[in-house]
Design an enzyme around this catalytic site. Structure first.
Site, PDB file in Angstrom:
ATOM      1  N   GLU A 145       0.795  -1.216   0.000  1.00 47.59           N
ATOM      2  CA  GLU A 145       0.000   0.000   0.000  1.00 47.59           C
ATOM      3  C   GLU A 145       0.834   1.275   0.000  1.00 47.59           C
ATOM      4  OE1 GLU A 145      -3.090   0.702  -0.274  1.00 47.59           O
ATOM      5  OE2 GLU A 145      -4.048  -1.256  -0.195  1.00 47.59           O
ATOM      6  N   SER A 146       1.838   1.353   0.846  1.00 47.93           N
ATOM      7  CA  SER A 146       2.519   2.623   1.077  1.00 47.93           C
ATOM      8  C   SER A 146       4.031   2.521   1.095  1.00 47.93           C
ATOM      9  CB  SER A 146       2.061   3.203   2.429  1.00 47.93           C
ATOM     10  OG  SER A 146       2.438   2.321   3.481  1.00 47.93           O
TER      11      SER A 146
END
Length: 404
Positions: A145-146
């Protein structure tokens, strides 16, 4: 099959239908994903020679000696919690995972950089997932995700380690204002992400967390339609049979690919940083405001280190009306921690008065704001008051704040 504990069922059960409707609406505007790198489960487990010597008691001693010699760190604890290694998959599904393994192994320095960024958080996230008896692979979602950057923001508006969109974060009770963003708070957002995954798995997919992961990325409405279509074609409605948006088609293969690499880094020429098995931070709960500069001076810790641990504090200060927990390096002197929290115990320090039994709603209040003020979750507040429509909260309404 479901992974939720009885306690979690009681906590989330009453309001789950309403929350899920809010989340479906929020997910329609986004596929809350902001990253470029991803994880996966490993397939090689730690084994030892299974040949049996003549005397069982000798084998027993040898076995325990082996365990004592085996080093333990956050990575080994994570590997022990993997649930999906060695799963039997169709050739096409395995090919999708292998494609991402090849992608990641082609640039091992990128994997090393992202795992280094995970150092402050990995042990604690793994611990939370283990306590819920969830697959350890979920601890690597922030890789996908990040890239394990708590300050990551996407062009769509998703933010934080778990890349929550504003509407999704609001529906999950993540406070967001000019001083604080719960989506950037690693502790708060991690609990919300795991609640969300469990809630969706129970609500829509009979406990199937892989389908819930797809819904985490694309929204439950998109996944449900794809599932219904697959079943209408005589296929099983599992993740691997669904026709989904391209990003979502890659989502689980990425996760499983990076977990595979983490499970056997030497095989893939990846160097992982040393991460201790215990969390790298302590939590100090406060009822009074404090700036990071003030805390830095008192704790004799660099302000930048506190800022890195508390990315949700947008203006460099903790205000109890938005957030009550300050994260500090775990090796900070316990006596100083107690001083910071007005003399209470260092790790569980809560310098606060007893929570009242009731609260009368004022104009402008919301469930998330009230819950945060009294150190509750929005879901718990809904459960205690049998609230089905949080948007219908009215000024003057009397809320119960405890089960007493």
């Amino acid at each position: 099959m479901t992974y939720r504990t009885i306690r979690q069922r009681l906590l989330l059960g009453a309001g789950s239908t309403v929350i899920m409707s809010l989340l479906l609406a929020a997910a329609a505007n986004s596929q809350a994903s902001a990253t470029r790198f991803d994880p996966a489960p490993r397939l090689a487990s730690n084994t030892h020679d299974a040949s049996a010597p003549a005397h069982p008691e000798v084998t027993h001693v040898h076995f325990w000696e082996e365990l004592m010699l085996e080093p333990q760190d956050a990575w080994s604890k994570l590997r022990e919690s993997f649930h999906w290694r060695g799963q039997s998959l169709p050739a096409e599904a395995q090919a999708r995972i292998d494609e991402w393994i090849d992608h990641y192994r082609s640039s091992p320095e990128n994997v090393a950089e992202i795992t280094e960024r995970a150092s402050p958080w990995l042990a604690w996230i793994t611990q939370q997932i283990s306590e819920r008896n969830l697959p350890g692979e979920l601890a690597l979602i922030p890789f996908v995700e990040s890239s394990f950057d708590p300050n990551a923001r996407s062009h769509r508006g998703a933010a934080g380690l778990w890349q929550f969109m504003p509407g999704t974060g609001d529906a999950l009770g993540l406070v967001r204002n000019g001083n604080y963003d719960g989506r950037l708070d690693v502790v708060t957002s991690t609990n919300a992400a795991l609640d969300y995954l469990e809630m969706q798995a129970d609500q829509w997919y009979e406990g199937d967390l892989q389908l819930s992961l797809a819904a985490y990325n694309a929204g439950a409405g998109t996944v449900n339609k794809a599932k219904q279509h697959a079943e209408s074609q005589g296929l099983q409605g599992n993740y691997w049979n669904l026709s989904l948006p391209q990003e979502t088609m890659h989502y689980l293969p990425k996760l499983l690919a990076i977990a595979t690499i983490i499970d056997d880094p030497e095989r893939y020429n990846v160097s992982l940083p040393d991460i201790h098995t215990e969390p790298a931070f302590a939590k100090v709960k406060l009822e009074h405001s404090v700036t990071l500069s003030e805390a830095s001076t008192l704790l004799q810790v660099d302000k930048s280190a506190l800022a890195d641990l508390n990315p949700g504090l947008l203006n460099g200060a903790l205000n109890p009306s938005s957030a009550q927990t300050l994260l500090v390096p775990e090796d900070v002197d316990h006596g100083v921690l107690a001083e910071l929290s007005n003399g209470t115990d260092e790790r569980q320090s809560v310098a606060s008065a007893d929570i009242p039994d009731t609260y009368r709603v004022e104009s402008g209040d919301s469930l998330s704001v009230i819950a945060s003020r009294y150190n509750l979750s929005a879901q718990e507040l809904m459960r205690l008051n049998e609230i089905e429509r949080p948007e219908a909260l009215q000024a003057g309404q009397l809320l119960t704040l405890s089960g007493r």
